[in-house]
Scaffold this motif. Structure first.
Motif, PDB file in Angstrom:
ATOM      1  N   GLY A  88      21.813 -14.105  -0.805  1.00 47.39           N
ATOM      2  CA  GLY A  88      21.963 -15.354  -0.645  1.00 47.39           C
ATOM      3  C   GLY A  88      21.000 -16.174  -1.365  1.00 47.39           C
ATOM      4  O   GLY A  88      20.170 -15.531  -2.354  1.00 47.39           O
ATOM      5  N   ASP A  89      20.824 -17.661  -1.400  1.00 49.87           N
ATOM      6  CA  ASP A  89      19.793 -18.395  -2.131  1.00 49.87           C
ATOM      7  C   ASP A  89      18.568 -18.487  -1.469  1.00 49.87           C
ATOM      8  O   ASP A  89      18.592 -18.947  -0.096  1.00 49.87           O
ATOM      9  N   PRO A  90      17.734 -17.995  -2.208  1.00 50.21           N
ATOM     10  CA  PRO A  90      16.361 -17.945  -1.570  1.00 50.21           C
ATOM     11  C   PRO A  90      15.545 -19.313  -1.512  1.00 50.21           C
ATOM     12  O   PRO A  90      14.605 -19.637  -0.937  1.00 50.21           O
ATOM     13  N   TYR A  91      16.501 -20.576  -1.517  1.00 46.32           N
ATOM     14  CA  TYR A  91      15.878 -22.107  -1.308  1.00 46.32           C
ATOM     15  C   TYR A  91      15.270 -21.918   0.046  1.00 46.32           C
ATOM     16  O   TYR A  91      16.132 -21.823   0.828  1.00 46.32           O
ATOM     17  N   PRO A  92      14.181 -22.645   0.340  1.00 49.04           N
ATOM     18  CA  PRO A  92      13.298 -23.087  -0.334  1.00 49.04           C
ATOM     19  C   PRO A  92      12.192 -22.329  -1.141  1.00 49.04           C
ATOM     20  O   PRO A  92      11.068 -22.718  -1.667  1.00 49.04           O
ATOM     21  N   THR A  93      12.124 -20.954  -0.889  1.00 49.23           N
ATOM     22  CA  THR A  93      11.294 -19.948  -1.426  1.00 49.23           C
ATOM     23  C   THR A  93      11.526 -19.687  -3.093  1.00 49.23           C
ATOM     24  O   THR A  93      12.630 -20.038  -3.134  1.00 49.23           O
ATOM     25  N   TRP A  94      10.864 -18.820  -3.662  1.00 45.80           N
ATOM     26  CA  TRP A  94      11.283 -18.814  -5.226  1.00 45.80           C
ATOM     27  C   TRP A  94      11.948 -17.561  -5.268  1.00 45.80           C
ATOM     28  O   TRP A  94      12.633 -17.498  -6.394  1.00 45.80           O
TER      29      TRP A  94
ATOM     30  N   MET B 285      14.275 -13.798  -3.396  1.00 51.89           N
ATOM     31  CA  MET B 285      14.382 -12.911  -2.131  1.00 51.89           C
ATOM     32  C   MET B 285      14.903 -11.898  -2.808  1.00 51.89           C
ATOM     33  O   MET B 285      15.576 -11.800  -3.865  1.00 51.89           O
ATOM     34  N   THR B 286      14.441 -10.475  -2.325  1.00 48.36           N
ATOM     35  CA  THR B 286      14.838  -9.118  -2.912  1.00 48.36           C
ATOM     36  C   THR B 286      15.552  -8.607  -1.801  1.00 48.36           C
ATOM     37  O   THR B 286      15.416  -8.783  -0.718  1.00 48.36           O
ATOM     38  N   GLY B 287      16.249  -7.348  -2.308  1.00 45.16           N
ATOM     39  CA  GLY B 287      17.012  -6.638  -1.583  1.00 45.16           C
ATOM     40  C   GLY B 287      17.699  -5.310  -2.068  1.00 45.16           C
ATOM     41  O   GLY B 287      17.154  -5.331  -3.452  1.00 45.16           O
ATOM     42  N   PRO B 288      18.393  -4.671  -1.785  1.00 42.67           N
ATOM     43  CA  PRO B 288      18.808  -3.564  -2.507  1.00 42.67           C
ATOM     44  C   PRO B 288      19.564  -4.076  -3.483  1.00 42.67           C
ATOM     45  O   PRO B 288      20.229  -4.884  -3.370  1.00 42.67           O
ATOM     46  N   ASN B 289      19.366  -3.449  -4.605  1.00 46.17           N
ATOM     47  CA  ASN B 289      20.225  -3.852  -5.914  1.00 46.17           C
ATOM     48  C   ASN B 289      19.913  -5.154  -6.253  1.00 46.17           C
ATOM     49  O   ASN B 289      20.929  -5.837  -7.156  1.00 46.17           O
ATOM     50  N   GLY B 290      19.241  -5.719  -6.253  1.00 45.60           N
ATOM     51  CA  GLY B 290      18.953  -7.072  -6.880  1.00 45.60           C
ATOM     52  C   GLY B 290      17.864  -8.151  -6.179  1.00 45.60           C
ATOM     53  O   GLY B 290      17.133  -7.858  -5.276  1.00 45.60           O
ATOM     54  N   VAL B 291      17.805  -9.228  -7.003  1.00 46.10           N
ATOM     55  CA  VAL B 291      17.072 -10.268  -6.415  1.00 46.10           C
ATOM     56  C   VAL B 291      17.533 -11.564  -6.936  1.00 46.10           C
ATOM     57  O   VAL B 291      18.176 -11.655  -7.797  1.00 46.10           O
ATOM     58  N   THR B 292      17.263 -12.531  -5.980  1.00 45.02           N
ATOM     59  CA  THR B 292      17.814 -13.730  -6.101  1.00 45.02           C
ATOM     60  C   THR B 292      16.628 -14.986  -6.407  1.00 45.02           C
ATOM     61  O   THR B 292      15.708 -14.483  -5.693  1.00 45.02           O
ATOM     62  N   PHE B 293      16.917 -16.118  -7.093  1.00 51.57           N
ATOM     63  CA  PHE B 293      15.848 -16.934  -7.385  1.00 51.57           C
ATOM     64  C   PHE B 293      16.191 -18.098  -7.008  1.00 51.57           C
ATOM     65  O   PHE B 293      17.407 -18.636  -7.009  1.00 51.57           O
ATOM     66  N   GLY B 294      15.274 -18.914  -6.501  1.00 48.01           N
ATOM     67  CA  GLY B 294      15.457 -20.380  -6.024  1.00 48.01           C
ATOM     68  C   GLY B 294      15.153 -21.033  -7.010  1.00 48.01           C
ATOM     69  O   GLY B 294      13.819 -21.377  -6.992  1.00 48.01           O
ATOM     70  N   LEU B 295      15.782 -21.898  -7.736  1.00 51.61           N
ATOM     71  CA  LEU B 295      15.584 -22.744  -8.903  1.00 51.61           C
ATOM     72  C   LEU B 295      16.742 -24.020  -9.040  1.00 51.61           C
ATOM     73  O   LEU B 295      17.836 -23.647  -8.770  1.00 51.61           O
ATOM     74  N   ASP B 296      16.313 -24.984  -9.506  1.00 52.38           N
ATOM     75  CA  ASP B 296      17.223 -26.027  -9.843  1.00 52.38           C
ATOM     76  C   ASP B 296      18.410 -25.460 -10.810  1.00 52.38           C
ATOM     77  O   ASP B 296      17.949 -24.948 -11.804  1.00 52.38           O
ATOM     78  N   ARG B 297      19.527 -25.545 -10.792  1.00 55.32           N
ATOM     79  CA  ARG B 297      20.588 -25.211 -11.327  1.00 55.32           C
ATOM     80  C   ARG B 297      20.567 -25.875 -12.744  1.00 55.32           C
ATOM     81  O   ARG B 297      21.240 -25.108 -13.589  1.00 55.32           O
ATOM     82  N   ASP B 298      19.884 -26.753 -13.048  1.00 55.26           N
ATOM     83  CA  ASP B 298      19.918 -27.528 -14.478  1.00 55.26           C
ATOM     84  C   ASP B 298      18.880 -26.787 -15.236  1.00 55.26           C
ATOM     85  O   ASP B 298      18.690 -27.305 -16.290  1.00 55.26           O
ATOM     86  N   VAL B 299      18.194 -26.001 -14.821  1.00 55.46           N
ATOM     87  CA  VAL B 299      17.105 -25.401 -15.325  1.00 55.46           C
ATOM     88  C   VAL B 299      17.655 -24.057 -16.382  1.00 55.46           C
ATOM     89  O   VAL B 299      18.581 -23.354 -16.156  1.00 55.46           O
ATOM     90  N   GLN B 300      16.968 -24.085 -17.657  1.00 53.62           N
ATOM     91  CA  GLN B 300      17.309 -22.985 -18.529  1.00 53.62           C
ATOM     92  C   GLN B 300      16.362 -21.906 -18.358  1.00 53.62           C
ATOM     93  O   GLN B 300      15.176 -22.204 -18.211  1.00 53.62           O
ATOM     94  N   ALA B 301      16.954 -20.869 -17.936  1.00 52.37           N
ATOM     95  CA  ALA B 301      16.067 -19.907 -17.499  1.00 52.37           C
ATOM     96  C   ALA B 301      16.082 -18.837 -18.767  1.00 52.37           C
ATOM     97  O   ALA B 301      17.114 -18.371 -19.486  1.00 52.37           O
ATOM     98  N   TYR B 302      14.747 -18.018 -19.134  1.00 53.33           N
ATOM     99  CA  TYR B 302      14.608 -17.003 -20.021  1.00 53.33           C
ATOM    100  C   TYR B 302      14.308 -15.732 -19.215  1.00 53.33           C
ATOM    101  O   TYR B 302      13.185 -16.031 -18.539  1.00 53.33           O
ATOM    102  N   VAL B 303      14.822 -14.785 -19.434  1.00 55.35           N
ATOM    103  CA  VAL B 303      14.716 -13.358 -18.496  1.00 55.35           C
ATOM    104  C   VAL B 303      14.319 -12.329 -19.388  1.00 55.35           C
ATOM    105  O   VAL B 303      14.703 -12.206 -20.550  1.00 55.35           O
ATOM    106  N   ARG B 304      13.001 -11.925 -19.190  1.00 54.29           N
ATOM    107  CA  ARG B 304      12.554 -10.349 -19.949  1.00 54.29           C
ATOM    108  C   ARG B 304      12.548  -9.542 -18.855  1.00 54.29           C
ATOM    109  O   ARG B 304      11.803  -9.669 -17.806  1.00 54.29           O
TER     110      ARG B 304
END
Length: 154
Positions: free
Chosen positions: A40-46, A48-67
């Motif tokens: 699920g969406d981790p809002y309001p935290t930044w 959430m982790t679990g098996p097989n991944g992580v979700t991020f809570g950020l405004d959807r209009d943000v441009q994200a750069y992933v490394r």
């Protein structure tokens, strides 16, 4: 100073970033495994982790750069200007992708950690650059979010 064995930065910003997921699991190759859709969406935290991944809570209009970085030793401590979380994530295939979602899921560049069915020590760091002082750069740079996922062989 040690360097990662392997690293990759997404070449352009990702709109509507939802998280980073194990590619084979999210593609349905392991139907009994948990996916990031279960987290699920981790809002309001930044994050959430679990098996097989992580979700991020950020405004959807943000441009994200992933490394992504793969280390053979634990990486050096992050710069204090970055917000960080450290723990372990189980990855079924060890092949991960950034996932964005707007009407439907979109997968970005695949990063292969090279080991299947493993718990990975990981540090996830984020930073939201802000430009209020430098006229040579756009003032709206605050709509950018940087993410670094550092995995190492534990």
């Amino acid at each position: 100073m040690p360097e990662p064995m392997k690293a990759f930065t997404e070449p352009s910003g990702i709109s509507h970033l939802f998280g980073v997921a194990d590619f084979e699991v999210i593609e349905g190759m392991f139907p009994d495994e948990t996916t990031i859709w279960h987290l699920g969406d981790p809002y309001p935290t930044w994050l959430m982790t679990g098996p097989n991944g992580v979700t991020f809570g950020l405004d959807r209009d943000v441009q994200a750069y992933v490394r992504y970085e793969l280390w053979d030793v634990p990486p050096p401590p992050p710069d204090p200007s970055w917000r960080s979380w450290e723990g372990e994530i189980f990855l079924t295939s060890g092949r991960i992708v950034a996932v964005s979602f707007f009407d439907e899921a979109d997968y970005h560049t695949l990063f292969d950690l090279g080991r299947r069915a493993a718990k990975w020590p990981v540090r996830i760091s984020t930073k939201a650059p802000v430009n209020v002082d430098d006229p040579a750069f756009p003032r709206d740079i605050f709509r950018v979010r940087l993410f670094t996922l550092q995995f190492w062989i534990g």
